[in-house]
Enzyme design. Structure first.
Site, short mmCIF file in Angstrom:
data_model
loop_
_atom_site.label_atom_id
_atom_site.label_comp_id
_atom_site.label_asym_id
_atom_site.label_seq_id
_atom_site.Cartn_x
_atom_site.Cartn_y
_atom_site.Cartn_z
N ARG A 128 0.83 -1.24 0.18
CA ARG A 128 -0.05 -0.08 0.00
C ARG A 128 0.65 1.52 -0.03
O ARG A 128 0.33 2.56 0.43
CB ARG A 128 -1.07 -0.03 1.27
CG ARG A 128 -1.93 -1.16 1.13
CD ARG A 128 -3.08 -0.92 1.94
NE ARG A 128 -4.04 -2.16 1.89
CZ ARG A 128 -3.97 -3.10 2.94
NH1 ARG A 128 -3.15 -2.89 3.97
NH2 ARG A 128 -4.73 -4.08 2.95
N LYS A 150 3.03 11.26 -11.45
CA LYS A 150 2.19 10.50 -12.28
C LYS A 150 3.07 8.96 -12.58
O LYS A 150 4.26 9.25 -12.99
CB LYS A 150 2.07 11.10 -13.70
CG LYS A 150 0.96 11.98 -13.64
CD LYS A 150 0.39 12.40 -15.14
CE LYS A 150 -0.64 13.28 -15.04
NZ LYS A 150 -1.10 13.75 -16.36
N GLU A 192 9.48 18.07 -25.02
CA GLU A 192 8.64 18.49 -23.63
C GLU A 192 9.18 19.94 -23.22
O GLU A 192 8.51 20.56 -22.57
CB GLU A 192 8.88 17.45 -22.68
CG GLU A 192 8.13 16.08 -23.04
CD GLU A 192 6.79 15.85 -22.83
OE1 GLU A 192 6.16 16.76 -22.68
OE2 GLU A 192 6.38 14.79 -23.23
N LYS A 234 7.11 22.90 -14.37
CA LYS A 234 6.31 21.71 -14.09
C LYS A 234 5.94 21.72 -12.42
O LYS A 234 4.68 21.35 -12.33
CB LYS A 234 7.15 20.55 -14.38
CG LYS A 234 6.61 19.22 -13.88
CD LYS A 234 6.20 18.19 -14.96
CE LYS A 234 5.15 17.17 -14.60
NZ LYS A 234 5.36 15.86 -15.44
N GLU A 244 -4.54 16.84 -11.45
CA GLU A 244 -5.09 16.86 -12.82
C GLU A 244 -6.78 17.04 -12.74
O GLU A 244 -7.29 16.57 -13.49
CB GLU A 244 -4.60 16.08 -13.70
CG GLU A 244 -4.68 16.54 -15.22
CD GLU A 244 -3.91 15.95 -16.23
OE1 GLU A 244 -2.65 15.40 -15.91
OE2 GLU A 244 -4.71 15.18 -17.34
N ARG A 248 -3.57 21.20 -14.65
CA ARG A 248 -2.17 19.98 -14.91
C ARG A 248 -2.53 19.43 -16.32
O ARG A 248 -1.38 19.26 -17.00
CB ARG A 248 -2.17 19.12 -13.65
CG ARG A 248 -1.15 18.24 -14.04
CD ARG A 248 -0.91 17.46 -12.69
NE ARG A 248 0.32 16.42 -13.24
CZ ARG A 248 1.17 15.76 -12.38
NH1 ARG A 248 0.80 15.66 -10.85
NH2 ARG A 248 2.16 14.98 -12.84
N ASN A 252 -0.18 18.53 -21.12
CA ASN A 252 -0.44 17.59 -22.07
C ASN A 252 -0.76 18.00 -23.53
O ASN A 252 -1.28 17.57 -24.27
CB ASN A 252 -1.67 16.68 -21.87
CG ASN A 252 -1.40 15.78 -20.55
OD1 ASN A 252 -0.37 15.12 -20.51
ND2 ASN A 252 -2.21 15.56 -19.51
N HIS A 255 -0.35 16.02 -26.56
CA HIS A 255 -0.22 14.70 -26.05
C HIS A 255 -1.57 13.85 -26.58
O HIS A 255 -1.41 12.50 -26.69
CB HIS A 255 -0.28 14.51 -24.69
CG HIS A 255 1.16 14.81 -23.99
ND1 HIS A 255 1.84 15.85 -24.21
CD2 HIS A 255 2.20 14.02 -23.35
CE1 HIS A 255 3.16 16.04 -23.73
NE2 HIS A 255 3.37 14.77 -22.86
N HIS A 259 -0.20 10.65 -28.26
CA HIS A 259 -0.66 9.27 -27.67
C HIS A 259 -1.35 8.42 -28.93
O HIS A 259 -1.08 7.25 -28.83
CB HIS A 259 -1.75 9.32 -26.35
CG HIS A 259 -1.13 9.77 -25.07
ND1 HIS A 259 -1.53 10.26 -23.98
CD2 HIS A 259 0.50 10.00 -24.86
CE1 HIS A 259 -0.82 10.53 -23.03
NE2 HIS A 259 0.47 10.30 -23.65
N HIS A 272 8.05 8.72 -27.50
CA HIS A 272 6.91 9.51 -26.81
C HIS A 272 7.17 10.97 -27.24
O HIS A 272 6.08 11.76 -27.73
CB HIS A 272 6.96 9.33 -25.43
CG HIS A 272 6.17 10.23 -24.70
ND1 HIS A 272 4.77 10.24 -24.78
CD2 HIS A 272 6.36 11.38 -23.67
CE1 HIS A 272 4.24 11.28 -24.16
NE2 HIS A 272 4.99 12.01 -23.63
#
Lengths: 370, 370
Positions: A128, A150, A192, A234, A244, A248, A252, A255, A259, A272
């Site tokens: 956990r 993330k 980025e 960032k 997000e 936030r 992206n 993205h 993606h 990427h």
């Protein structure tokens, strides 16, 4: 090995209350591990890395930590985005359990974004939640994926679909590791870096245009400034909106399209950052179509992406339908509307779910025709 | 179906700042779903349940939600602790992705502790975290596992080794569901109820001794009081220490021994609550050996466990070495010391890692000899 704490180093903090943590940026930090050691929770340390990075940096790091009496173990995974699966994370969990590691162990992610995402998710879910430290060795991970918590893995149906928000205890950026980075991966990281200028800092975009040659030549001062400014932006955004719910998402930019490209081409065939480069161009084109950017703005963005040796067009074999199918599952979408990050101006992003369908369609057809 | 909001109902809150949530306790709450509906994040709802509970409660719940225009899907897993694996959680993720569900979907855990733990972990990790609501249908889940945000699955090397802290948006306890619960599972739930008295509320322990017959006969008033008081204690402890840095560990009275029994016997052969019953007896015996409880106290605990039809001895085929091997990986252990929850008095727990090895050894040998 003598420690050297007088190396020039930048430090900034990601301000998240009791989950706050520092980012250390400097040349040679891996061979001067005080900053790393200070963030290890107990004596049990599991280094997660890949088979490209391991020969370069693992032996020295292990030796340093062993010499300080840590119980150091390792998991070496295959390099590349296709490794970013639940099965790889299971290998990390199995190694932790085989070692008998408890809740006070620390995972070290030594590698690029794929390693950081997997090690982070493994840490988030082992007993956990245990501590982890990011030691990013690619530009992309140094400026983006290692910061902000993330974590996760890909699913056959979509990128990063399984994961958690789980903040590291520290991010240790040794800029010397970029010396061994292939040029193509350096460019991917620059996608980025350029993104930060586009979404939030027009002056940084100016600086990038002026310094792209120095960056691609790995000029030490230029690299440090680019990483520092990227991490600052960032960190600001993440501190405002950790999970997000709002701003936030602007990180992206490019993205959603990117993606879709990655998934369609098969993860790893387009890096990427390369997919984000082409995707950024699409978002910029759409922003101009909506009347917010001028044609001169569009040309500027194309110019800086090209100067970074990044693609500015979509893959030739991808149709508008291919894009739409992949974009449907994007995590930013809510209630069946396509949410996109667009630019109101260079240096100012916005989140919009009101793109007219015919405009989106035309964009996708235009980019698939090129 | 007519709604009936005038049913007698108790409500309490788990106070966790922005992650706070209510627990609703009452008869008939499933057929009066206002409280459930109020906590669904969007229109997309995935009910996770098992093949024993589904025939009893799923059709009516689906119908109610469909009638209110929710997009309701379901995953029906096999009943029982052996199902509590990562593979089952993958089935939930696959179903969510196949349905195209986004970050605003809600999972409903309809079942016992196993279903709640798996649905909770699936929610914690789907698209880095989505909403879920607990609808526990066993006494054990109603008084314990559905409250407090512990989610996860078992690993061949240990119970609950993979998981997350992820709080539900609400817990909806319909006490009518206990009517279909096998007597053995009711007893298993009573083990956790008794635990609350032992660790934190001597008066509640008195009440349990006086009302055990009524509880086993499912007397409505007695059941509601037992669930309410158990949830109150759990909510207090969780609010004090959400991620088990300290006092929350006291909720694990009997669980270190109990987990060893479950793992050794094969998950599902001894119910969790049964193993906790025997484990509690072991912790109580050790507390007496350390001089904190009297022999009369030990007899009282044995008496109330027996009145609940719970085992008070370890399985005949388990040796001291079997216990020690399984206890080594317990999540409460830090730096190679065995941490145990013991009792300073009836109603007052403590966390100790200073049990003399020979005393622990004697205890394990005594209990393996019985």
């Amino acid at each position: 090995m003598s420690s050297n704490t007088s190396l020039p180093m930048d430090r900034l903090d990601v301000a998240l209350g009791e989950r706050s943590y520092p980012i250390h940026i400097g040349a040679g930090l891996l061979s001067s591990p005080e900053h790393l050691v200070a963030h290890l929770a107990g004596r049990q340390v599991m280094i997660v890395t890949n088979d490209v990075v391991a020969p370069l940096y693992l032996p020295a790091l292990k030796e340093t930590l062993n010499a300080r009496d840590f119980d150091v173990r390792e998991v070496i995974l295959p390099d590349g985005e296709p490794t970013k699966t639940l099965a790889s994370v299971e290998r990390i969990w199995d190694a932790l359990l085989a070692a008998g590691f408890n809740r006070r162990c620390t995972l070290i992610a030594l590698g690029g974004g794929v390693i950081g995402d997997m090690a982070g998710f493994a840490a988030a879910s082992y007993q956990r939640g245990v501590a982890f430290v990011q030691v990013p060795t690619t530009l992309l991970a140094q400026v983006d994926s290692s910061v902000g918590g993330k974590t996760g893995v890909n699913h056959p149906r979509g990128k990063n679909m399984i994961g958690a928000f789980w903040q590291p205890k520290a991010v240790i950026v040794d800029t010397d590791t970029l010396a061994t980075l292939p040029a193509r991966e350096l460019s991917a990281g620059l996608a980025e870096v350029i993104k930060y200028g586009l979404i939030r800092d027009a002056a940084f975009l100016d600086w990038l245009e002026a310094n792209m040659t120095a960056l691609r030549a790995l000029d030490g001062g230029a690299i440090r400034h680019a990483i520092l400014r990227s991490c600052e932006i960032k960190a600001e955004v993440v501190a405002e909106d950790e999970t997000e719910q709002g701003v936030r998402a602007t990180l992206n930019l490019g993205h959603t399209f990117g993606h879709a490209i990655e998934a369609h081409q098969g993860y790893g065939n387009w890096l990427h950052g390369e997919a984000v480069g082409a995707g950024t161009m699409m978002a910029v084109r759409l922003s101009a179509d909506r009347g917010w950017l001028s044609e001169a703005d569009v040309e500027r963005v194309a110019g800086v992406l090209e100067a970074a040796a990044l693609p500015t067009v979509a893959p030739a074999n991808m149709s508008a339908a291919d894009f739409l199918e992949r974009m449907r599952l994007d995590k930013k979408n809510l209630d069946d509307r396509v949410r996109l990050i667009l630019l109101e101006s260079l240096g100012q992003a916005c989140i919009r779910d009101d793109t007219p369908a015919d405009q989106l369609d035309r964009l996708l057809r235009d980019f698939s025709r090129r």
